[in-house]
Each structure stands twice: as C-alpha cells, then as structure tokens.
Motif scaffolding. Sequence first.
Motif, PDB file in Angstrom:
ATOM      1  N   PHE A 142       9.859 -30.398  15.781  1.00  0.00           N
ATOM      2  CA  PHE A 142       8.954 -31.322  15.090  1.00  0.00           C
ATOM      3  C   PHE A 142       8.019 -30.556  14.165  1.00  0.00           C
ATOM      4  CE2 PHE A 142       4.703 -33.217  14.934  1.00  0.00           C
ATOM      5  CZ  PHE A 142       4.998 -34.413  14.286  1.00  0.00           C
ATOM      6  N   GLN A 143       7.457 -29.470  14.655  1.00  0.00           N
ATOM      7  CA  GLN A 143       6.540 -28.677  13.842  1.00  0.00           C
ATOM      8  C   GLN A 143       7.215 -28.150  12.574  1.00  0.00           C
ATOM      9  OE1 GLN A 143       4.645 -25.531  16.028  1.00  0.00           O
ATOM     10  NE2 GLN A 143       3.283 -26.893  17.140  1.00  0.00           N
ATOM     11  N   ALA A 164      14.529 -36.323  15.333  1.00  0.00           N
ATOM     12  CA  ALA A 164      14.119 -35.830  14.016  1.00  0.00           C
ATOM     13  C   ALA A 164      13.124 -36.797  13.390  1.00  0.00           C
ATOM     14  CB  ALA A 164      15.332 -35.637  13.103  1.00  0.00           C
ATOM     15  N   PRO A 165      11.866 -36.766  13.811  1.00  0.00           N
ATOM     16  CA  PRO A 165      10.871 -37.679  13.227  1.00  0.00           C
ATOM     17  C   PRO A 165      10.760 -37.559  11.711  1.00  0.00           C
ATOM     18  CG  PRO A 165      10.018 -36.687  15.239  1.00  0.00           C
ATOM     19  CD  PRO A 165      11.308 -35.988  14.924  1.00  0.00           C
ATOM     20  N   CYS A 171      10.928 -38.748  18.570  1.00  0.00           N
ATOM     21  CA  CYS A 171      11.077 -37.423  19.164  1.00  0.00           C
ATOM     22  C   CYS A 171      11.327 -37.578  20.664  1.00  0.00           C
ATOM     23  CB  CYS A 171       9.849 -36.545  18.892  1.00  0.00           C
ATOM     24  SG  CYS A 171       8.426 -36.844  19.984  1.00  0.00           S
ATOM     25  N   TYR A 172      11.585 -36.474  21.322  1.00  0.00           N
ATOM     26  CA  TYR A 172      11.885 -36.500  22.758  1.00  0.00           C
ATOM     27  C   TYR A 172      10.728 -37.095  23.555  1.00  0.00           C
ATOM     28  CZ  TYR A 172      13.162 -34.577  27.394  1.00  0.00           C
ATOM     29  OH  TYR A 172      13.480 -34.411  28.713  1.00  0.00           O
ATOM     30  N   ARG A 173       9.491 -36.818  23.114  1.00  0.00           N
ATOM     31  CA  ARG A 173       8.322 -37.329  23.833  1.00  0.00           C
ATOM     32  C   ARG A 173       8.190 -38.849  23.693  1.00  0.00           C
ATOM     33  NH1 ARG A 173       4.268 -33.564  25.410  1.00  0.00           N
ATOM     34  NH2 ARG A 173       4.781 -31.412  24.848  1.00  0.00           N
ATOM     35  N   CYS A 174       8.774 -39.431  22.671  1.00  0.00           N
ATOM     36  CA  CYS A 174       8.782 -40.887  22.568  1.00  0.00           C
ATOM     37  C   CYS A 174       9.618 -41.492  23.692  1.00  0.00           C
ATOM     38  CB  CYS A 174       9.358 -41.319  21.220  1.00  0.00           C
ATOM     39  SG  CYS A 174       8.376 -40.838  19.781  1.00  0.00           S
ATOM     40  N   LEU A 247       2.862 -36.376  20.331  1.00  0.00           N
ATOM     41  CA  LEU A 247       3.285 -35.372  19.351  1.00  0.00           C
ATOM     42  C   LEU A 247       3.457 -35.966  17.958  1.00  0.00           C
ATOM     43  CD1 LEU A 247       4.265 -32.376  18.982  1.00  0.00           C
ATOM     44  CD2 LEU A 247       6.580 -33.291  19.216  1.00  0.00           C
ATOM     45  N   CYS A 248       4.258 -37.024  17.835  1.00  0.00           N
ATOM     46  CA  CYS A 248       4.595 -37.549  16.510  1.00  0.00           C
ATOM     47  C   CYS A 248       3.920 -38.867  16.199  1.00  0.00           C
ATOM     48  CB  CYS A 248       6.110 -37.668  16.355  1.00  0.00           C
ATOM     49  SG  CYS A 248       6.870 -38.976  17.359  1.00  0.00           S
TER      50      CYS A 248
END
Length: 376
Positions: A142-143, A164-165, A171-174, A247-248
């Motif tokens: 993401f970064q 791939a935001p 993202c995985y955290r979503c 994160l995103c």
Amino acid sequence: MELSSAELDRYARHLTVPGIGLEGQSRLKESSVLLVGTGGLGSPAALYLAAAGVGRMGLVDDDVVSRSNLQRQILHGESWVGKPKLESAVQRLAEVNPHVQVEPHACRLTPDNAADLVSQYDLVLDGSDNFPTRFLTNDVCFQQKKPCVYGSIFRFEGQVTVFAPHLGGPCYRCMLPSVPPSGAAPSCEEAGVLGVLPGIVGSLQAMEAIKFLLGVGQLPLGKLICYDALRTSFRTLRLAADPQCALCGTTPTVTSLHNPETLASAHCAVEDPSLPSLSVENLANLLAGGPVALLDVRRPEEFAVASIPGSVLIPLHELEHRLDEVPHGSPLYVHCKSGMRSAKAVAMLRTTGRNAINIEGGIDAWLNRQKSSSNV
C-alpha cells in the motif's frame, strides 16, 4: 527488450496468443516479481512465473527444507532435506528457465527490510503462512503502490485476490482489520492441507501476476475467489474497501510498517510464561527413571505417525469431555506437535486443579533430540 533466438523458441506458444505476442513477452522479460516464501504457494507460483519468462524474480525465505514440506512444496526434493530452501529454489528455477534472473533474499520479511525489498520489484506475490507477514506485505505494498497478489490455503479450501487500493480495490485490512486472537484460527499443525491444493492456488496467483504485468484482462479487485476442492467449485465473494480501514481509509491510523499487526508473533506456539513447562531433555531424564503421566493432545492420525513412549492420546477437542480420564495429583506432562495445543490444554487443565505441565517444543523437539542423540 529484444528476445534471443532461444527465447523465441522457448516462448513460441506465448507469441501466438492475442494479448501476449512479441510485445507482451518482451514486457514480461522487463518485469520483476517479489515472492514472499518458497513453500506451498510460492513453489508453483515461482515455477510458472519462471517458465512464463518473468525477467527478474526475488525470493524471500530463511527456512530449510523438511521432509514434511515435500508433500506440497514442489520446488524442493528429497536431496534438499535439511538444506536452505533458497538454494533448492534457485537451482530448480535455473533448470526451468535459465533466462530468468533469480535473486535470493535469505531472510524473513520484516518491518525493517520490507520497504527496501519491495521497492526493487513491480509486484509482490504473498506466499506466507502467518498473519503478521500478510499484514506486512499488505502494508508495504500500500505504501509503495504495488499490487499484492494474495493467496491462502486451509485443508481443502483456498482463496485468491489482488489487494491494490491504488487501482481502486480494498486492502487486506479491509477484509481482516487485526490479527485474530490466539486460538481463534487453527494453528499450522492443527489445520493441515491437501498437497495438491497449494498447486492450484499458487498457480492462480501466478496467473493474476502475469495478467497485471501484461496489462490484460481484469484483476479480481474487490473480489475474493474461493475454491472448494471437495465440491469442485469456485465462488466469488465481494470485498468492499472500508472507509474506516486503519490503513487505506479516509482517516488512517496505521502509518508505519512497525505496528501491532506486523510485529505480532508469527510462531505457532503460545508464549505464556505463566504456564509451567519442561524441556524434552528433562522429560527424557524423567522417563529414564520410570513411568510418568504423559498426555498427547494431537489428532489420532498424528499419533499414529510418531508418539512419545508411554503417552496417552486425548485430542484437544475431546479433552473437556474426557476429563474423567485425566488423573489428579501427580504431575501431568502434556505435549502436542510444537507446543500450541498443549499450552491450551495445560491452561484448561490447571483450572480444574490438575498439576499439568507443558512440554516445550512438543514431539517435534522430542524427535529432534532423538535424531541428535543417534548422530552422536
């Protein structure tokens, strides 16, 4: 980037495929992929990416080949047992395609080295088997605005997607905001996996990586592809980007690769210093002096493969309903494969007043001790 006559011959079946052709094959040759892990998922993915002609492949792994790997990790063979997986992988991939540059990174992916490693490649293929590394690959991708091709396997089921935001997906955290609590997800020892399954899932990961590198087709952004081997079926679950994602999301709170999820323990064993424990060396000394109460909480099929002499089998999931078979009074030594299930058992048994003690490292440590003793 021009292709040699040998490469033109090697990729002849690609050159006639619409969407690939000479231009696409040259694009693959100019591309690079970082594979996190050369195990069950990384093995088939690496083989197919190399065969396809991806020009540069980085491999991250610090493990050695064990015999139990060979049922599914097809990069490695019997002659490599006890040797570094990276050495096995480099040699095997050179046989698959000598035109591919393979770059071994003999380390684990950590918050300290992830940014530097990922920056060198176009895409990351996550073949890890633990939550902290999955969070880390997600966060660093993401970064750096790099796609993360995700795969996971469990017994007869597998999952694949691309996080791939920056391309419009979640993202995985979503999907998973934090590391599950201890015991919520089966350990690597408890779950098991059909050996063919990672071949299917890892190949799907390689397919999505190649599609991205070629710029063809549609990536499964916002889609979790689920494969059920027992039903021979695929289904697609919708994954929406979470506006509250740490994160995103719109107000991110995770801004560093050093965070609680990426720094969580990746080991299967439960680390609880409050539980009494005993080393396998001390257990051997006790057994040499006579019988002791020894409880094995693994599954029957594991017990059939190897067991510590004198141990009684009561699988962890049956233990609560078979407490009348567990003695009180004298010390009770409990083990599993590596310490996680036995730690849970010890914690539960001690609440019933039993003097339960965990065997450090489980039967894995016991068998390693036996092997070391026989080599002296």
